[in-house]
Design a protein around this motif. Sequence first.
Motif, mmCIF file in Angstrom:
data_model
loop_
_atom_site.group_PDB
_atom_site.id
_atom_site.type_symbol
_atom_site.label_atom_id
_atom_site.label_comp_id
_atom_site.label_asym_id
_atom_site.label_seq_id
_atom_site.Cartn_x
_atom_site.Cartn_y
_atom_site.Cartn_z
ATOM 1 N N SER A 74 -14.662 9.068 23.068
ATOM 2 C CA SER A 74 -15.401 8.532 21.923
ATOM 3 C C SER A 74 -16.436 7.489 22.339
ATOM 4 O O SER A 74 -17.186 6.987 21.502
ATOM 5 N N VAL A 75 -16.485 7.169 23.626
ATOM 6 C CA VAL A 75 -17.421 6.171 24.155
ATOM 7 C C VAL A 75 -18.502 6.884 24.955
ATOM 8 O O VAL A 75 -18.196 7.686 25.848
ATOM 9 N N SER A 76 -19.757 6.607 24.657
ATOM 10 C CA SER A 76 -20.857 7.354 25.269
ATOM 11 C C SER A 76 -21.146 6.942 26.706
ATOM 12 O O SER A 76 -21.721 7.722 27.467
ATOM 13 N N SER A 77 -20.760 5.749 27.105
ATOM 14 C CA SER A 77 -21.058 5.306 28.463
ATOM 15 C C SER A 77 -20.331 6.177 29.482
ATOM 16 O O SER A 77 -19.134 6.449 29.340
ATOM 17 N N PRO A 78 -21.019 6.603 30.544
ATOM 18 C CA PRO A 78 -20.354 7.395 31.579
ATOM 19 C C PRO A 78 -19.491 6.557 32.524
ATOM 20 O O PRO A 78 -18.783 7.105 33.368
ATOM 21 N N SER A 79 -19.554 5.245 32.395
ATOM 22 C CA SER A 79 -18.770 4.370 33.259
ATOM 23 C C SER A 79 -17.287 4.525 32.949
ATOM 24 O O SER A 79 -16.885 4.673 31.796
ATOM 25 N N CYS A 80 -16.473 4.503 33.985
ATOM 26 C CA CYS A 80 -15.033 4.682 33.850
ATOM 27 C C CYS A 80 -14.307 3.409 34.270
ATOM 28 O O CYS A 80 -14.842 2.581 35.003
ATOM 29 N N THR A 81 -13.085 3.269 33.816
ATOM 30 C CA THR A 81 -12.240 2.146 34.203
ATOM 31 C C THR A 81 -11.365 2.565 35.370
ATOM 32 O O THR A 81 -10.709 3.613 35.325
ATOM 33 N N ARG A 82 -11.350 1.777 36.416
ATOM 34 C CA ARG A 82 -10.486 2.070 37.558
ATOM 35 C C ARG A 82 -9.043 1.723 37.207
ATOM 36 O O ARG A 82 -8.766 0.652 36.667
ATOM 37 N N VAL A 83 -8.124 2.629 37.538
ATOM 38 C CA VAL A 83 -6.706 2.419 37.257
ATOM 39 C C VAL A 83 -5.912 2.678 38.537
ATOM 40 O O VAL A 83 -6.405 3.269 39.494
ATOM 41 N N GLY A 84 -4.653 2.258 38.520
ATOM 42 C CA GLY A 84 -3.796 2.442 39.671
ATOM 43 C C GLY A 84 -3.939 1.315 40.665
ATOM 44 O O GLY A 84 -4.281 0.181 40.309
ATOM 45 N N ASN A 85 -3.680 1.598 41.919
ATOM 46 C CA ASN A 85 -3.733 0.610 42.987
ATOM 47 C C ASN A 85 -5.188 0.263 43.286
ATOM 48 O O ASN A 85 -5.924 1.055 43.863
ATOM 49 N N LEU A 86 -5.604 -0.927 42.902
ATOM 50 C CA LEU A 86 -7.015 -1.307 43.057
ATOM 51 C C LEU A 86 -7.412 -1.439 44.518
ATOM 52 O O LEU A 86 -8.595 -1.268 44.859
ATOM 53 N N ALA A 87 -6.449 -1.730 45.392
ATOM 54 C CA ALA A 87 -6.768 -1.786 46.819
ATOM 55 C C ALA A 87 -7.199 -0.418 47.316
ATOM 56 O O ALA A 87 -8.053 -0.300 48.214
ATOM 57 N N MET A 88 -6.625 0.646 46.731
ATOM 58 C CA MET A 88 -7.003 1.998 47.139
ATOM 59 C C MET A 88 -8.406 2.352 46.686
ATOM 60 O O MET A 88 -9.047 3.235 47.272
ATOM 61 N N HIS A 89 -8.891 1.684 45.637
ATOM 62 C CA HIS A 89 -10.267 1.928 45.212
ATOM 63 C C HIS A 89 -11.256 1.361 46.233
ATOM 64 O O HIS A 89 -12.425 1.763 46.239
ATOM 65 N N LYS A 90 -10.794 0.449 47.062
ATOM 66 C CA LYS A 90 -11.648 -0.074 48.133
ATOM 67 C C LYS A 90 -11.589 0.838 49.357
ATOM 68 O O LYS A 90 -12.615 1.136 49.970
#
Length: 480
Positions: A74-90
Amino acid sequence: MALLAQEEEVIKQIIEAFQNGKRLSDLPNVSGTNPYNLFVEVLDEDGESKKAALASLLPYVEEDCSYGIEFDTSVSSPSCTRVGNLAMHKSVPIQSRMRGCLLDDSGKVVEYLDPRDWTGQVRDGSRGQVMVEIPMHYRKCETNGTKRTVRISELPLPGYTQVPLIYVSAYEAAIERSTGKLCSVANMGTDYRGGNNNTEYDGTYRTFLGRPVTAMSRTDFRTAARKRNTSSKAWNCYVYQAHKTLFWLFAIEYATLNSQAAYNSELTAEGYHQGGLGAGVTTWDGTWSNFNGYYPFVPCGHTDTLGNQTGTVSYTAANDDSTITKTFDVPRYRGIENPFGHIWKWTDAINVRISPTTDNGGDNLSKVFICDAPEKFNDTNYEGYSHVGNEARAEGYVKEIIFGEGGEIMPSLVGGGSTQFFCDYHYTNIPTSEALRGVLFGGSAYSGANAGLACALSSYAPSLSSARIGSRLCFIPVTA
């Protein structure tokens, strides 16, 4: 020291318990798999033993051992929220294990390429096909109202589905003219002339030497890929599951659904990747036809100085008198060149049954069928295929995808925009009689903002061949 009779009895019980104990491997398997019915011993912070349902511990394991994104339809922005282990996002451990290699026709890795720069190694096909290894991992897709969550893990967590190891061509597919084999090579020789094999363009600015092959049907691409090893169905042209995997790996790494977002090599303050892959080779206007008749023009391997990395490398196409000059930033994602744009890519393992409107005797549905068994890939029916959802019936920018438990990326609803929702365009048309359609992904040099990883086209039968349509090469290891 003498023991009291009561103490001796306790010692006897301990010895008996020890002697009657079993190794873990000797224990019977638990009946049922409901983690709420399984219990383990745990120690609280005071060191006291307590009982805990296995299910109560699983969310903590998942948060520590997975990473992914969440977005809201329902939100038009293509940006997503990172979830889970944030260290793994690095560290992005799964994406970081994507690596370029040379693969022989039996599917054996001959050597892995220099992760920093491939140009010092042989990539002409004489030692194997230039491929990118996408490691086996696990993925879970969840729907909660308008929220969609995609997580990946290196571990087989509960509810996660295995994403098998696959090799995807680093380049848009070429062809070895003398054998008819589909290839992934950086080779300027005449045996690897791309496009439609027009020899008259050799030595001119229009040259097809070293360019990917086009003007072939999906059937032809499949046949050419399997000529690499006729004893199995492991070699294939581009397959839907590979493209879907590539889409989610990118989206999770960059936390965006917009693959054409401006490229940014800098990390965020938190150490995350940001931006996208840029416009890509998509911004040519009608002069592309005047240049070379809508055939490919970027040579395979142009971005190889980037090695296994993500980035862009400038390329300028110009005719002899420079009256036509166009410069592009050729994108590369983790070793994969032109993951969208330049030429459309025929994609196997997906067929769409497009029915007419009810006024024309149809059911007014465009049913999407996919297949995981290469021996069942075909262009005429849906046998061995699974119905995973219905494609949007209208053209327009993608607002929603089928998604479901498999994370299907075929458009299910249009109404977005070039910077909204999935940011890419959906092409289709509705026939007056039932038709089996193939799917093209990515867009071409003429697609502009419509192009991208989520850009899909289901307007044509798999028999279509065109100057601006190519494919990729894939190797799907045979599992026991």
